[in-house]
Write an enzyme that holds these catalytic residues in place. Sequence first.
Site, PDB file in Angstrom:
ATOM      1  N   ASP A   7    -102.057 -18.806 120.675  1.00  0.00           N
ATOM      2  CA  ASP A   7    -100.921 -18.243 121.394  1.00  0.00           C
ATOM      3  C   ASP A   7     -99.840 -19.317 121.561  1.00  0.00           C
ATOM      4  O   ASP A   7     -99.913 -20.403 120.971  1.00  0.00           O
ATOM      5  CB  ASP A   7    -101.361 -17.576 122.714  1.00  0.00           C
ATOM      6  CG  ASP A   7    -101.745 -18.576 123.802  1.00  0.00           C
ATOM      7  OD1 ASP A   7    -101.636 -19.801 123.580  1.00  0.00           O
ATOM      8  OD2 ASP A   7    -102.156 -18.112 124.882  1.00  0.00           O
ATOM      9  N   HIS A   8     -98.870 -19.001 122.394  1.00  0.00           N
ATOM     10  CA  HIS A   8     -97.685 -19.854 122.543  1.00  0.00           C
ATOM     11  C   HIS A   8     -97.976 -21.209 123.196  1.00  0.00           C
ATOM     12  O   HIS A   8     -97.150 -22.102 123.135  1.00  0.00           O
ATOM     13  CB  HIS A   8     -96.647 -19.112 123.386  1.00  0.00           C
ATOM     14  CG  HIS A   8     -97.191 -18.635 124.699  1.00  0.00           C
ATOM     15  ND1 HIS A   8     -98.010 -17.520 124.791  1.00  0.00           N
ATOM     16  CD2 HIS A   8     -97.079 -19.120 125.955  1.00  0.00           C
ATOM     17  CE1 HIS A   8     -98.360 -17.338 126.052  1.00  0.00           C
ATOM     18  NE2 HIS A   8     -97.815 -18.297 126.779  1.00  0.00           N
ATOM     19  N   CYS A  64    -106.024 -20.882 122.804  1.00  0.00           N
ATOM     20  CA  CYS A  64    -105.051 -20.441 123.808  1.00  0.00           C
ATOM     21  C   CYS A  64    -105.028 -21.518 124.891  1.00  0.00           C
ATOM     22  O   CYS A  64    -105.508 -22.631 124.656  1.00  0.00           O
ATOM     23  CB  CYS A  64    -105.381 -19.052 124.346  1.00  0.00           C
ATOM     24  SG  CYS A  64    -106.937 -18.935 125.266  1.00  0.00           S
ATOM     25  N   GLY A  65    -104.496 -21.222 126.048  1.00  0.00           N
ATOM     26  CA  GLY A  65    -104.374 -22.254 127.071  1.00  0.00           C
ATOM     27  C   GLY A  65    -105.722 -22.824 127.478  1.00  0.00           C
ATOM     28  O   GLY A  65    -105.913 -24.037 127.539  1.00  0.00           O
ATOM     29  N   THR A  66    -106.658 -21.949 127.744  1.00  0.00           N
ATOM     30  CA  THR A  66    -108.006 -22.372 128.142  1.00  0.00           C
ATOM     31  C   THR A  66    -109.027 -22.258 127.020  1.00  0.00           C
ATOM     32  O   THR A  66    -110.122 -22.831 127.127  1.00  0.00           O
ATOM     33  CB  THR A  66    -108.529 -21.478 129.286  1.00  0.00           C
ATOM     34  OG1 THR A  66    -108.516 -20.124 128.811  1.00  0.00           O
ATOM     35  CG2 THR A  66    -107.664 -21.615 130.528  1.00  0.00           C
ATOM     36  N   GLY A  67    -108.725 -21.464 126.012  1.00  0.00           N
ATOM     37  CA  GLY A  67    -109.714 -21.112 124.990  1.00  0.00           C
ATOM     38  C   GLY A  67    -110.544 -19.906 125.386  1.00  0.00           C
ATOM     39  O   GLY A  67    -111.324 -19.395 124.585  1.00  0.00           O
ATOM     40  N   GLY A  69    -109.438 -16.697 126.872  1.00  0.00           N
ATOM     41  CA  GLY A  69    -108.928 -15.355 126.551  1.00  0.00           C
ATOM     42  C   GLY A  69    -109.023 -15.036 125.068  1.00  0.00           C
ATOM     43  O   GLY A  69    -109.506 -13.963 124.674  1.00  0.00           O
ATOM     44  N   HIS A  97    -127.506 -24.198 116.606  1.00  0.00           N
ATOM     45  CA  HIS A  97    -128.426 -23.261 117.264  1.00  0.00           C
ATOM     46  C   HIS A  97    -127.890 -21.825 117.336  1.00  0.00           C
ATOM     47  O   HIS A  97    -128.684 -20.890 117.347  1.00  0.00           O
ATOM     48  CB  HIS A  97    -128.744 -23.746 118.690  1.00  0.00           C
ATOM     49  CG  HIS A  97    -129.741 -24.863 118.719  1.00  0.00           C
ATOM     50  ND1 HIS A  97    -130.404 -25.251 119.852  1.00  0.00           N
ATOM     51  CD2 HIS A  97    -130.192 -25.672 117.723  1.00  0.00           C
ATOM     52  CE1 HIS A  97    -131.227 -26.254 119.578  1.00  0.00           C
ATOM     53  NE2 HIS A  97    -131.108 -26.531 118.294  1.00  0.00           N
ATOM     54  N   ASN A  98    -126.583 -21.675 117.428  1.00  0.00           N
ATOM     55  CA  ASN A  98    -126.021 -20.334 117.640  1.00  0.00           C
ATOM     56  C   ASN A  98    -125.382 -19.758 116.380  1.00  0.00           C
ATOM     57  O   ASN A  98    -124.937 -18.606 116.400  1.00  0.00           O
ATOM     58  CB  ASN A  98    -124.993 -20.352 118.776  1.00  0.00           C
ATOM     59  CG  ASN A  98    -125.522 -21.053 120.019  1.00  0.00           C
ATOM     60  OD1 ASN A  98    -125.012 -22.088 120.421  1.00  0.00           O
ATOM     61  ND2 ASN A  98    -126.597 -20.527 120.610  1.00  0.00           N
ATOM     62  N   ARG A 108    -104.635 -26.399 126.927  1.00  0.00           N
ATOM     63  CA  ARG A 108    -104.304 -27.005 128.215  1.00  0.00           C
ATOM     64  C   ARG A 108    -105.503 -27.742 128.809  1.00  0.00           C
ATOM     65  O   ARG A 108    -105.425 -28.231 129.940  1.00  0.00           O
ATOM     66  CB  ARG A 108    -103.824 -25.917 129.189  1.00  0.00           C
ATOM     67  CG  ARG A 108    -102.482 -25.316 128.807  1.00  0.00           C
ATOM     68  CD  ARG A 108    -102.141 -24.126 129.682  1.00  0.00           C
ATOM     69  NE  ARG A 108    -100.769 -23.667 129.441  1.00  0.00           N
ATOM     70  CZ  ARG A 108    -100.319 -22.459 129.775  1.00  0.00           C
ATOM     71  NH1 ARG A 108    -101.125 -21.590 130.368  1.00  0.00           N
ATOM     72  NH2 ARG A 108     -99.064 -22.120 129.531  1.00  0.00           N
ATOM     73  N   ARG A 131    -136.492 -20.848 114.352  1.00  0.00           N
ATOM     74  CA  ARG A 131    -136.586 -20.003 115.544  1.00  0.00           C
ATOM     75  C   ARG A 131    -135.211 -19.539 116.031  1.00  0.00           C
ATOM     76  O   ARG A 131    -135.109 -18.506 116.702  1.00  0.00           O
ATOM     77  CB  ARG A 131    -137.297 -20.752 116.670  1.00  0.00           C
ATOM     78  CG  ARG A 131    -136.546 -21.942 117.232  1.00  0.00           C
ATOM     79  CD  ARG A 131    -137.369 -22.714 118.252  1.00  0.00           C
ATOM     80  NE  ARG A 131    -136.630 -23.799 118.878  1.00  0.00           N
ATOM     81  CZ  ARG A 131    -136.386 -24.985 118.307  1.00  0.00           C
ATOM     82  NH1 ARG A 131    -136.806 -25.216 117.083  1.00  0.00           N
ATOM     83  NH2 ARG A 131    -135.713 -25.923 118.957  1.00  0.00           N
ATOM     84  N   HIS A 132    -134.169 -20.273 115.646  1.00  0.00           N
ATOM     85  CA  HIS A 132    -132.831 -19.894 116.103  1.00  0.00           C
ATOM     86  C   HIS A 132    -132.336 -18.628 115.401  1.00  0.00           C
ATOM     87  O   HIS A 132    -131.508 -17.904 115.943  1.00  0.00           O
ATOM     88  CB  HIS A 132    -131.865 -21.054 115.893  1.00  0.00           C
ATOM     89  CG  HIS A 132    -132.328 -22.301 116.578  1.00  0.00           C
ATOM     90  ND1 HIS A 132    -132.405 -22.409 117.942  1.00  0.00           N
ATOM     91  CD2 HIS A 132    -132.797 -23.473 116.071  1.00  0.00           C
ATOM     92  CE1 HIS A 132    -132.885 -23.600 118.264  1.00  0.00           C
ATOM     93  NE2 HIS A 132    -133.134 -24.263 117.149  1.00  0.00           N
ATOM     94  N   ARG A 135    -133.194 -15.566 117.448  1.00  0.00           N
ATOM     95  CA  ARG A 135    -132.352 -15.431 118.648  1.00  0.00           C
ATOM     96  C   ARG A 135    -130.936 -14.976 118.293  1.00  0.00           C
ATOM     97  O   ARG A 135    -130.359 -14.148 118.996  1.00  0.00           O
ATOM     98  CB  ARG A 135    -132.330 -16.773 119.389  1.00  0.00           C
ATOM     99  CG  ARG A 135    -133.707 -17.130 119.916  1.00  0.00           C
ATOM    100  CD  ARG A 135    -133.826 -18.585 120.291  1.00  0.00           C
ATOM    101  NE  ARG A 135    -135.209 -18.881 120.685  1.00  0.00           N
ATOM    102  CZ  ARG A 135    -135.688 -20.116 120.794  1.00  0.00           C
ATOM    103  NH1 ARG A 135    -134.920 -21.148 120.548  1.00  0.00           N
ATOM    104  NH2 ARG A 135    -136.940 -20.308 121.148  1.00  0.00           N
TER     105      ARG A 135
END
Length: 146
Positions: A7-8, A64-67, A69, A97-98, A108, A131-132, A135
């Site tokens: 985003d901006h 984005c600002g926080t990551g 949203g 793992h994921n 930010r 095993r991952h 999951r």
Amino acid sequence: MIALANDHTALQMKEWVIEVLIELGLEFQDFGVNTTESCDYPIQGELAARAVADGRCEFGIVICGTGIGIGLAANKVKGIRCAMIADPYSAMMARRHNNANMMSIGARVLGEGPAKLIVRAFLNNTFDSGRHSRRVDQIMDIENKA
Ligand code: RB5
């Protein structure tokens, strides 16, 4: 091919991410935005996530600002595992793992040094499977229980 979207708040951060992609020799597709005019991050998050989900891009990095949203938006697309990341260890483990296929970071939240370490940690690690796998399959099965 890496899908990029932001985003901006995140034009400078995207440039830092691109510097790492170039250093790693990775191609990218930029789904915008490229202006500081206020915009709505779900639109860019979805564009990048669909490119990953349908195979046009192998991984996605969204900002984005926080990551938060843009990561939440990406995770609404079927097939996406977008990890919201603020440190290099988690970036590594999101892959190992994921089997995260996307990562979101906060413009930010992070400075240049940590952000670049995070991008390298995410892209330089691979899924440990074993095993991952079970999951991760269980996570993805949740999408099919409407
Ligand atoms: C924009 O002000 C901000 O809300 C956005 O960049 C993001 O941080 C949302 O999660």
